[in-house]
Design an enzyme around this catalytic site. Structure first.
Site, PDB file in Angstrom:
ATOM      1  N   SER A   1     -11.613  -0.927  -0.286  1.00 18.91           N
ATOM      2  CA  SER A   1     -10.205  -1.072   0.015  1.00 18.91           C
ATOM      3  C   SER A   1     -10.201  -1.070   1.672  1.00 18.91           C
ATOM      4  O   SER A   1      -9.304  -1.844   2.291  1.00 18.91           O
ATOM      5  CB  SER A   1      -9.465   0.281  -0.020  1.00 18.91           C
ATOM      6  OG  SER A   1      -9.038   0.632  -1.242  1.00 18.91           O
TER       7      SER A   1
ATOM      8  N   ASP B   1       0.947  -1.267   0.070  1.00 19.42           N
ATOM      9  CA  ASP B   1       0.039  -0.038  -0.057  1.00 19.42           C
ATOM     10  C   ASP B   1       0.799   1.134  -0.107  1.00 19.42           C
ATOM     11  O   ASP B   1       2.048   1.310  -0.551  1.00 19.42           O
ATOM     12  CB  ASP B   1      -0.841   0.001   1.170  1.00 19.42           C
ATOM     13  CG  ASP B   1      -2.325   0.696   0.955  1.00 19.42           C
ATOM     14  OD1 ASP B   1      -2.374   1.685   0.489  1.00 19.42           O
ATOM     15  OD2 ASP B   1      -3.202  -0.040   0.833  1.00 19.42           O
TER      16      ASP B   1
ATOM     17  N   HIS C   1      -3.468   6.105   3.423  1.00 17.45           N
ATOM     18  CA  HIS C   1      -4.267   4.805   2.861  1.00 17.45           C
ATOM     19  C   HIS C   1      -3.703   3.717   3.555  1.00 17.45           C
ATOM     20  O   HIS C   1      -4.475   2.792   4.265  1.00 17.45           O
ATOM     21  CB  HIS C   1      -4.314   4.798   1.603  1.00 17.45           C
ATOM     22  CG  HIS C   1      -5.279   3.693   0.855  1.00 17.45           C
ATOM     23  ND1 HIS C   1      -5.002   2.301   0.669  1.00 17.45           N
ATOM     24  CD2 HIS C   1      -6.734   3.806   0.650  1.00 17.45           C
ATOM     25  CE1 HIS C   1      -5.978   1.814   0.117  1.00 17.45           C
ATOM     26  NE2 HIS C   1      -7.069   2.696   0.058  1.00 17.45           N
TER      27      HIS C   1
ATOM     28  N   ASN D   1     -14.214   0.321  -6.727  1.00 17.78           N
ATOM     29  CA  ASN D   1     -15.428   1.510  -6.030  1.00 17.78           C
ATOM     30  C   ASN D   1     -16.197   2.222  -7.206  1.00 17.78           C
ATOM     31  O   ASN D   1     -16.625   3.271  -7.187  1.00 17.78           O
ATOM     32  CB  ASN D   1     -14.831   2.010  -5.329  1.00 17.78           C
ATOM     33  CG  ASN D   1     -14.210   1.793  -4.074  1.00 17.78           C
ATOM     34  OD1 ASN D   1     -14.455   0.558  -3.654  1.00 17.78           O
ATOM     35  ND2 ASN D   1     -13.063   2.169  -3.570  1.00 17.78           N
TER      36      ASN D   1
END
Length: 824
Positions: A331, A131, A168, A269
């Site tokens: 996520s 990530d 994130h 998404n």
């Protein structure tokens, strides 16, 4: 020739995606190419005049070149390094200092609290998160971060190289493993186990308006996956994705899975029926998002690749700067699944990745349409059920093997049991059915209900080998329990004494039931033979020799000069001294001027008697031998082959017989004797059961449509009888009727047996003559009416006078055709 593989460098972004093919700037673009080593990467750069910017030990290289040059290189297999950008931000965080455990509804939805009563993880767990990095100083990760954390872009190891400047990655990590019971913020799912942080996002280019730090290059993703596997990661979480698949990314995923690593990824998404990658690869768990009401989130992608769903709306987790935030997206659904899998790995340490995933999917709470559907996959994960241990009872039908008691095993969990033992058999495996069509493999297969397993065996086979000096005898293969009695064997010059179990011939073999392979040894005694010496009809001496020895021969005493030894009393064949192989009679011949007169049996081989007489003497023949009759001939003694009065020389005398043929003992074989124009005629011949009898065939054309076949039966070069066959020729029919073979030339009194035709017609009519037994020519008519026309096939049968050839009526011979097929 070196194979060149194409690498598509797609950039994977967080949460929402749009793809731009515009080059990074007007001066250069970045291309990808698969290579095997540094030398090849440099060679490619040299060949195409490119700038090599990076070679990865995981099998690819990056190059810079001008935009114009890149267009031609793409046609040669290079791939443009594309970039994806965030088109709208994920829900902005709301900072708070208060604990939020009570607000983590997701923990209730997937039964994390109940799971903690069984396990909170394991110190041996290593969870990799690819990530944007992590807030390494966050209070929730104290003692939980691996010092081997890695920056896939800079290729640097250590926590100082994975600092999160976007938030994130920190958010994802908090869902998985934030410390609980520390009176701070939230509680992550996994409380025991380390996080291997792999920072893989791109560096922001400050000269552009876009924030490149929120995107990921395929090259960095690949580096991250391989690095995680090398460090022993159990799970890899990837809350990122792109719209185009990449072969090299898939190869890395498949490699990780082959090493037992489970990969979890967000489905995307867009709220549309689209597939994102890596989530949609076969060996990745694709996760969609649900809301507080367990309803699929409006933004969650749906497609055939969705495996499971987890909470992903208004999720509270950790944020950078030691803060907390609320956010939504697939996520954040993915790390809930990652955390659940980590607890399962801790609780079921012997499970494989396949078994963990299968159990998680099979225990999920079904939502939406019954069964799998493209929105929820198999449903919402449930740690309450996933960590349950159920047992089933297994009974064993060993089918004659040793008894194995029933046992309880963990449901859906592979198990093992000792193989059964059955005398004389080899165990082949367990089966779910008595017909042995459904194999059950121990340590691989599992059961979800009580089950009887059936043992399958293969009966053992054994080899019997033979040792016999001077002989080669093939092995015999026998099954267990076979009572084996070997046959005696022949060896020239020896007498077989029997089979033994040892080469010393101390253990005679007795027929036994086979339980193992054995070797049998043949014992022989050498044969002995007697040489008998005769002077005329008187035995003068005998000697004994072993097989293969050469007789030494004696010299007989006589007032007459000794000429030599002969093997027959008539002195026809002189004896040649050689190794003995049978009993031997030798006859001494002297120069005494006696003449030998030898009389033979009917076979002209066996000697009846030999007489030795002086010159001019006469010999009275012995009683004439009887020659047995055969099924074809009767033999009557007629005379001897030579007159034995006034003998002047050695003589061999043979019996001579009158030979009478037995009428009807030789018959015609079946044949097709009525044939169409231009068809081949195959001679059926005669039925003869005596090999000493032959025959000659003579064919005579009586007219254009009739032939006479004469068989001259010959015995000892003499024609004993003649047998006739007639063959007729007919025009080709317009409706096919094929005569089956039959004997159609008969003698008066014989019975004709009709064989009919080959074809099967329902409406066939057979017309026989009324005077069928009379001498003469008769017609059998096969008649068929087809489509208003009548067709005929004619078979001629010839009846001859007994013991006399039948002269065919000239009227018959003059017919234009004796077999007719015509429409009437």
């Amino acid at each position: 020739m070196k194979r060149i593989f194409i690498i598509s460098k797609l950039v994977l972004i967080i949460l929402f995606f749009s793809v731009s093919l515009k080059p990074k700037n007007d001066l250069y673009v970045e291309l990808m190419y698969e290579v095997f080593n540094q030398e090849e990467a440099e060679e490619i750069a040299l060949i195409h005049d490119l700038k090599l910017t990076h070679f990865s030990a995981y099998g690819f290289a990056l190059y810079e070149t001008s935009y114009e040059t890149s267009l031609s290189l793409i046609e040669q297999g290079f791939v443009l390094n594309q970039t994806s950008f965030i088109t709208r931000p994920w829900l902005p965080p709301t900072t708070t200092e208060d604990p939020y455990l009570k607000d983590q509804y997701a923990l209730d939805h997937i039964y994390v609290t109940e799971a903690w009563t069984k396990t909170t993880g394991s110190p041996d767990l290593l969870i990799a998160i690819i990530d944007t990095g992590i807030d390494t100083d966050h209070e929730e990760f104290l003692g939980r971060l691996s010092p081997l954390s890695y920056n896939a872009r800079t290729k640097e190891v250590g926590l100082s190289h994975v600092e999160d400047d976007e938030g994130h990655g920190t958010f994802v990590a908090g869902i998985i493993a934030a410390n609980k019971d520390n009176s701070k913020g939230i509680a992550g799912i996994v409380q025991q186990g380390d996080l291997l942080i792999i920072k893989a996002n791109n560096l922001d280019n400050l000269s552009t308006e876009e924030n490149e730090a929120k995107s990921f290059s395929d090259s960095n993703i690949i580096e991250g996956i391989y690095y995680a596997v090398e460090q022993g990661a159990d799970i890899i979480n990837m809350s990122l994705g792109g719209s185009s698949p990449n072969t090299l990314v898939k190869n890395a995923v498949d490699y990780a899975y082959s090493q037992g690593v489970i990969i979890v990824a967000a489905s995307g998404n867009d709220g549309e029926n689209v597939a994102l990658y890596p989530a949609s690869y076969e060996n990745v768990v694709s996760v969609g998002a649900t809301d507080q009401n367990k309803i699929i989130a409006s933004f969650s992608n749906y497609n055939e690749y969705i495996d499971l769903v987890a909470p992903g709306v208004e999720i509270i987790s950790t944020d950078i700067n030691n803060a907390y935030a609320s956010g939504g997206g697939t996520s954040y659904a993915a790390p809930h699944v990652t955390g659940a899998i980590a607890l399962m790995l801790a609780y079921f340490p012997t499970y494989t990745n396949d078994q963990i995933i299968a159990k998680l999917r099979s225990t999920a709470t079904d939502l939406g349409e019954t069964g799998f559907d493209p929105y929820y996959g198999d449903g919402l994960i449930s740690l309450l059920l996933a960590l349950e241990v159920s047992y089933v009872t297994v009974t064993f039908e060993t089918n004659g093997g040793n008894i194995i008691e029933p046992m309880q095993v963990v449901k859906d969990m592979p198990f093992t049991v000792d193989d059964p033992i059955k005398d004389g058999h080899t165990f082949q495996g367990w089966y779910l059915d008595q017909s042995f069509t459904l194999p059950f493999i121990m340590t691989e297969d599992s059961l979800d209900q009580n089950q009887t397993l059936y043992a399958k065996y293969e009966i053992n086979t054994y080899q019997v080998s033979f040792v016999a000096e001077g002989l080669s005898i093939p092995n015999v293969t026998l099954t267990h329990g076979t009572l084996y009695e070997p046959d005696p064997i022949d060896k020239t010059g020896y007498t077989f004494l029997g089979w033994y179990l040892d080469a010393s011939f101390t253990q005679p073999y007795e027929p036994i039931e086979m339980t193992e392979s054995i070797t049998l040894y043949a014992k022989f005694n050498i044969n002995t033979y007697t040489v008998t010496y005769y002077s005329q009809t008187e035995i003068i001496e005998t000697e004994t020799y072993n097989y293969g020895e050469t007789p030494s021969l004696i010299t007989p005493e006589s007032t007459y000069p000794f000429i030599g030894w002969y093997i027959d009393p008539s002195y026809q064949t002189a004896y040649e001294q050689k190794p003995i192989t049978a009993h031997l009679n030798l006859y001494a011949r002297f120069d005494n001027d006696l003449k030998a007169v030898t009389f033979y049996e009917a076979d002209h081989i066996t000697v009846i008697e030999t007489f030795y007489v002086e010159l001019g003497a006469s010999v009275t023949p012995p009683t004439a031998p009887i020659k047995p009759n055969t099924s074809i001939f009767i033999f009557t003694f007629k005379t001897w082959s030579s007159d034995t009065q006034n003998v002047t020389q050695d003589m061999n005398v043979y019996p001579i017989y009158d030979v009478d043929y037995i009428d009807g003992s030789i018959t015609l074989a079946k044949g097709i004797d009525s044939i169409s124009d231009f068809d081949d005629w195959v001679d059926g011949g005669l039925i003869i059961i005596d090999d000493s009898v032959t025959y000659e065939v003579n064919i005579e054309s009586l007219n254009s449509t009739l032939y006479r076949i004469t068989y001259d039966v010959i015995y000892e070069q003499k024609v004993m009888t003649e047998i006739l066959r007639y063959v007729s020729i007919v025009p080709k029919p317009t409706l096919t009727m094929t005569l089956l073979p039959a004997v159609t030339t008969l003698y008066e009194g014989q019975v004709y047996k009709d064989t009919g035709i080959l074809e099967s017609y329902d409406d066939i009519e057979i017309l026989y003559p009324t005077n069928f037994k009379d001498v003469g020519t008769h017609q059998i008519i096969y008649q068929i009416t087809h489509q208003g026309q009548t067709y005929e096939k004619i078979r001629y049968v010839f009846v001859l006078e007994k013991d006399q050839m039948f002269e065919i009526d000239e009227a018959i011979l003059s017919k234009e055709s004796d077999v007719t097929n015509h429409a009437l």
